[in-house]
Design a protein around this motif. Structure first.
Motif, PDB file in Angstrom:
ATOM      1  N   SER A  94      64.794  29.592 100.475  1.00 27.88           N
ATOM      2  CA  SER A  94      66.013  30.107  99.858  1.00 27.88           C
ATOM      3  C   SER A  94      66.391  31.455 100.469  1.00 27.88           C
ATOM      4  O   SER A  94      67.549  31.693 100.818  1.00 27.88           O
TER       5      SER A  94
ATOM      6  N   LEU B 115      69.818  31.865 102.690  1.00 23.21           N
ATOM      7  CA  LEU B 115      70.860  32.787 102.230  1.00 23.21           C
ATOM      8  C   LEU B 115      71.130  33.868 103.268  1.00 23.21           C
ATOM      9  O   LEU B 115      72.282  34.273 103.483  1.00 23.21           O
TER      10      LEU B 115
ATOM     11  N   SER C  48      71.709  29.228  95.949  1.00 22.45           N
ATOM     12  CA  SER C  48      71.465  28.650  97.275  1.00 22.45           C
ATOM     13  C   SER C  48      72.266  27.379  97.555  1.00 22.45           C
ATOM     14  O   SER C  48      72.592  27.100  98.699  1.00 22.45           O
TER      15      SER C  48
ATOM     16  N   ALA D 116      68.857  26.461 102.809  1.00 20.01           N
ATOM     17  CA  ALA D 116      68.986  26.793 101.394  1.00 20.01           C
ATOM     18  C   ALA D 116      68.880  25.531 100.538  1.00 20.01           C
ATOM     19  O   ALA D 116      68.304  25.549  99.448  1.00 20.01           O
TER      20      ALA D 116
END
Length: 375
Positions: A81, A85, A21, A104
């Motif tokens: 996360s 992403l 991340s 992230a």
């Protein structure tokens, strides 16, 4: 809870939030810049978003460490996360990319402090340094994974981030199933801290800031530099992140070295190795042997250094391990945010070698903060 079981789920979570991340941006930057058309200054600013987000999240995680269970904070980290992403994978312009990088980056800040608390509550005292160090070494696994997937996927960076998102979903589910449930929040120590603790923390804070600034250029621009340089073999650039990640596993030994030789010795080793890795890249990158030695030294020493900072911070803020981990990591990230922006500016003005050599000198300066509170 068995420390091995905690490492098995904690290490992958750190691999996702840090390696996939956060630090994957530097790896993917050459492909992202080509697709979205970004200048080096813009790339540096977007990189700083990750560090700024990390700072915000780690402060929130520390403040609410006594009000929200560690498991709940970790669930939030995994969720951010996944979302971050996903947004990165569909970004069509710097603004959307920056949003994804920011979200992230939040996941990274929320992931580390809860593990320090869980380790403190569930692991035998003599094993806590090793456990924290091995969980922290998840960064190296994530870095190696990003490098390996990038080699296979070449310039398909959007698909790569989608793969990262799927991995993040699996790791979040594993943590949800394995981590202790409904652990008493009151057991997490107190958020309070004494003036004496803050006095002892000053060298830790200054050292963390200098080290953050020192390594920021390496994380953001090292691969771009190697891929652009005409006299450096392409294979070194392709395997750079893999070398950094695999060598980072050596950093998991920080806890054992601290227990055997003391915190001060471990600190000196990590700072010298980390700073020298940047110096070698800036001065001797055209040497193929140095091209592999530098990232190997950087990967192992960075993870080792962060393990040392964890132990140092917890030794200063004894009543709150979440705070003890959070303070040095917060300052480290602030230094990286500052360093990323200035590295982008000076890379345009002076070129890449200058920013790596300059970063190494800043890192060596951190050696002056090794004695007063480290024992």
């Amino acid at each position: 809870m068995d420390e091995k079981k905690l490492i098995i789920v904690g290490l992958p979570m750190i691999a996702v939030t840090y390696g996939l991340s956060r630090f994957s941006y530097g790896l993917m930057l050459p492909y992202i810049s080509e697709s979205i058309k970004m200048e080096q200054y813009t790339s540096g600013v977007i990189s700083s978003f990750s560090y700024i987000a990390y700072c915000i999240a780690i402060i929130v995680a520390m403040v609410f460490s006594n009000k929200i269970s560690p498991k709940a904070i970790l669930f939030l980290a995994g969720l951010l996360s996944i979302i971050g992403l996903g947004i990165i994978s569909i970004a069509a312009n710097p603004a959307v990319l920056g949003l994804g990088i920011f979200l992230a980056g939040l996941s990274t800040g929320f992931s580390s402090p809860p593990y320090a608390t869980i380790v403190d509550l569930n692991v035998e005292r003599s094993l806590q340094n090793q456990t924290n160090s091995w969980i922290n070494s998840g960064t190296s696994i994530g870095t190696a994974l990003t490098g390996s997937i990038a080699i296979i996927m070449t310039d398909s960076w959007r698909e790569t981030y989608l793969i990262f998102m799927v991995i993040a979903i699996i790791v979040l589910f594993a943590n949800y199933k394995v981590l202790p449930k409904n652990q008493s929040i009151k057991e997490n120590g107190t958020f309070g801290f004494s003036k004496e603790e803050w006095r002892r923390a000053v060298p830790l804070i200054v050292a963390s800031m200098l080290l953050g600034i020192s390594c920021s250029a390496y994380w953001t621009f090292s691969r771009d530099f190697i891929l652009q340089a005409e006299n450096i073999p392409d294979y070194i650039g392709k395997w750079l992140w893999v070398v950094i990640g695999i060598s980072g596993l050596l950093g998991g030994t920080a806890g054992a070295v601290i227990n055997k030789h003391g915190l001060a010795t471990a600190y000196r080793i990590s700072v010298l190795a980390l700073s020298t890795s940047s110096l070698l890249l800036g001065r001797f990158a055209d040497n193929s042997m140095i091209g592999f030695l530098s990232p190997a030294l950087f990967g192992s020493s960075y993870i080792f250094m962060t393990g040392v900072l964890i132990a140092w911070g917890i030794s200063v803020f004894k009543l709150n391990p979440s705070f003890g981990l959070g303070i040095p990591f917060l300052i480290l990230a602030l230094g990286q945010a500052i360093g990323s922006v200035f590295s982008g500016v000076f890379a345009d003005l002076l070129g890449y070698p200058a920013i790596f050599i300059g970063g190494s000198l800043i890192g060596y300066a951190a050696l002056f903060f090794k004695k007063s509170t480290i024992s």
